[in-house]
Scaffold this motif. Sequence first.
Motif, PDB file in Angstrom:
ATOM      1  N   UNK A  95      12.918 -34.137   7.882  1.00 64.78           N
ATOM      2  CA  UNK A  95      13.761 -33.226   7.096  1.00 64.78           C
ATOM      3  C   UNK A  95      12.892 -32.105   6.542  1.00 64.78           C
ATOM      4  N   UNK A  96      12.497 -31.179   7.402  1.00 67.48           N
ATOM      5  CA  UNK A  96      11.537 -30.144   7.038  1.00 67.48           C
ATOM      6  C   UNK A  96      12.161 -28.765   7.176  1.00 67.48           C
ATOM      7  N   UNK A  97      11.901 -27.910   6.205  1.00 72.04           N
ATOM      8  CA  UNK A  97      12.457 -26.565   6.254  1.00 72.04           C
ATOM      9  C   UNK A  97      11.398 -25.500   6.503  1.00 72.04           C
ATOM     10  N   UNK A  98      10.125 -25.814   6.275  1.00 73.57           N
ATOM     11  CA  UNK A  98       9.083 -24.815   6.397  1.00 73.57           C
ATOM     12  C   UNK A  98       8.923 -24.369   7.852  1.00 73.57           C
ATOM     13  N   UNK A  99       8.727 -23.075   8.032  1.00 72.15           N
ATOM     14  CA  UNK A  99       8.407 -22.523   9.350  1.00 72.15           C
ATOM     15  C   UNK A  99       7.074 -21.809   9.237  1.00 72.15           C
ATOM     16  N   UNK A 100       6.178 -22.062  10.165  1.00 75.06           N
ATOM     17  CA  UNK A 100       4.890 -21.390  10.135  1.00 75.06           C
ATOM     18  C   UNK A 100       4.940 -19.993  10.743  1.00 75.06           C
ATOM     19  N   UNK A 113       1.912 -13.569  13.954  1.00 68.37           N
ATOM     20  CA  UNK A 113       0.874 -13.870  14.950  1.00 68.37           C
ATOM     21  C   UNK A 113      -0.233 -12.823  14.941  1.00 68.37           C
ATOM     22  N   UNK A 114       0.124 -11.579  14.701  1.00 69.61           N
ATOM     23  CA  UNK A 114      -0.903 -10.528  14.613  1.00 69.61           C
ATOM     24  C   UNK A 114      -1.877 -10.820  13.476  1.00 69.61           C
ATOM     25  N   UNK A 115      -1.343 -11.221  12.333  1.00 69.25           N
ATOM     26  CA  UNK A 115      -2.196 -11.487  11.184  1.00 69.25           C
ATOM     27  C   UNK A 115      -3.004 -12.770  11.351  1.00 69.25           C
ATOM     28  N   UNK A 178       2.828 -11.647   5.624  1.00 67.67           N
ATOM     29  CA  UNK A 178       3.565 -11.181   6.793  1.00 67.67           C
ATOM     30  C   UNK A 178       5.012 -10.834   6.489  1.00 67.67           C
ATOM     31  N   UNK A 179       5.478 -11.106   5.270  1.00 69.74           N
ATOM     32  CA  UNK A 179       6.879 -10.833   4.977  1.00 69.74           C
ATOM     33  C   UNK A 179       7.370 -11.602   3.765  1.00 69.74           C
ATOM     34  N   UNK A 180       8.636 -11.966   3.789  1.00 67.53           N
ATOM     35  CA  UNK A 180       9.254 -12.611   2.629  1.00 67.53           C
ATOM     36  C   UNK A 180       8.900 -14.080   2.468  1.00 67.53           C
ATOM     37  N   UNK A 181       8.474 -14.735   3.547  1.00 66.67           N
ATOM     38  CA  UNK A 181       8.192 -16.167   3.506  1.00 66.67           C
ATOM     39  C   UNK A 181       6.717 -16.453   3.764  1.00 66.67           C
ATOM     40  N   UNK A 182       6.206 -17.499   3.127  1.00 69.37           N
ATOM     41  CA  UNK A 182       4.855 -17.935   3.451  1.00 69.37           C
ATOM     42  C   UNK A 182       4.811 -18.366   4.911  1.00 69.37           C
ATOM     43  N   UNK A 183       3.724 -18.060   5.584  1.00 67.18           N
ATOM     44  CA  UNK A 183       3.614 -18.326   7.009  1.00 67.18           C
ATOM     45  C   UNK A 183       2.213 -18.801   7.344  1.00 67.18           C
ATOM     46  N   UNK A 184       1.993 -19.044   8.627  1.00 66.60           N
ATOM     47  CA  UNK A 184       0.658 -19.445   9.065  1.00 66.60           C
ATOM     48  C   UNK A 184      -0.341 -18.308   8.890  1.00 66.60           C
TER      49      UNK A 184
END
Length: 245
Positions: A95-100, A113-115, A178-184
């Motif tokens: 039950x995971x919502x995070x996206x990298x 991916x660029x960053x 990279x935007x509004x959400x934390x990412x990889x």
Amino acid sequence: MLALSHFRLCPKSRAIRIALAELGLSPQLTEENPWTPRPQLLSLNPAGDLPVLHMADGSLLIGSYAISEFLDEARNDHALWGRLIGPEDAEASLALSISFFPGATAEDRAEVRRLVAWFHEKCDREVTRELLLEKVRPAFERHASESPNAEYLRTAQANLRYHLDYIGFLAHQRRWLAGDSMSFADISAAAHMSVADYVGAVPWDHFPHARDWYQRIKSRKSMRSLLTERIAGLNPPAHYESLDF
């Protein structure tokens, strides 16, 4: 059993450890010397690079890029998730919502991916690799007679300021890098900055936007265990583990 071959101050290994922790996973850790790979590591990955993720089904994932992409797919795929952590644990933990690699468009995801490439390639080449080689390797391998190359360290320090300035620019323009959400992208950048911070190389007070961004991600539970680890004979500055610097 989920396991990770890593080095505690390898930024790419750190990025995967943070990502796994964000997914609620705690792999068994096997530490490797990144400068002198053991035959066992070379048998798994002839390139000798870290990290290497050993999945529960016996498969291997090699390298931060490949592992991060697999994790992002596995969080939405019961079959992949079961292969990753074992079928007996898969059903209860998916039950995971995070996206990298979040984003509403392909361009948004390409920016992540660029960053990631910016930090794992450019920052690694210009900053982190030199700091590890000149300041960490002598302590880790007990070469007390080796003195850091002052010219290399000055260059790495100057390059680090450039990267901090860029992080600050991104953090000031966006909610996350990279935007509004934390990412990889944030995870990768934090992994490199945490290594530089360990050796006392980061002039945080001169880069307030970068400092505020790092404080947010540093405060996440996924980074806590990394910040408690030490290299014998090389201690970080007092603020390294503190959440308020």
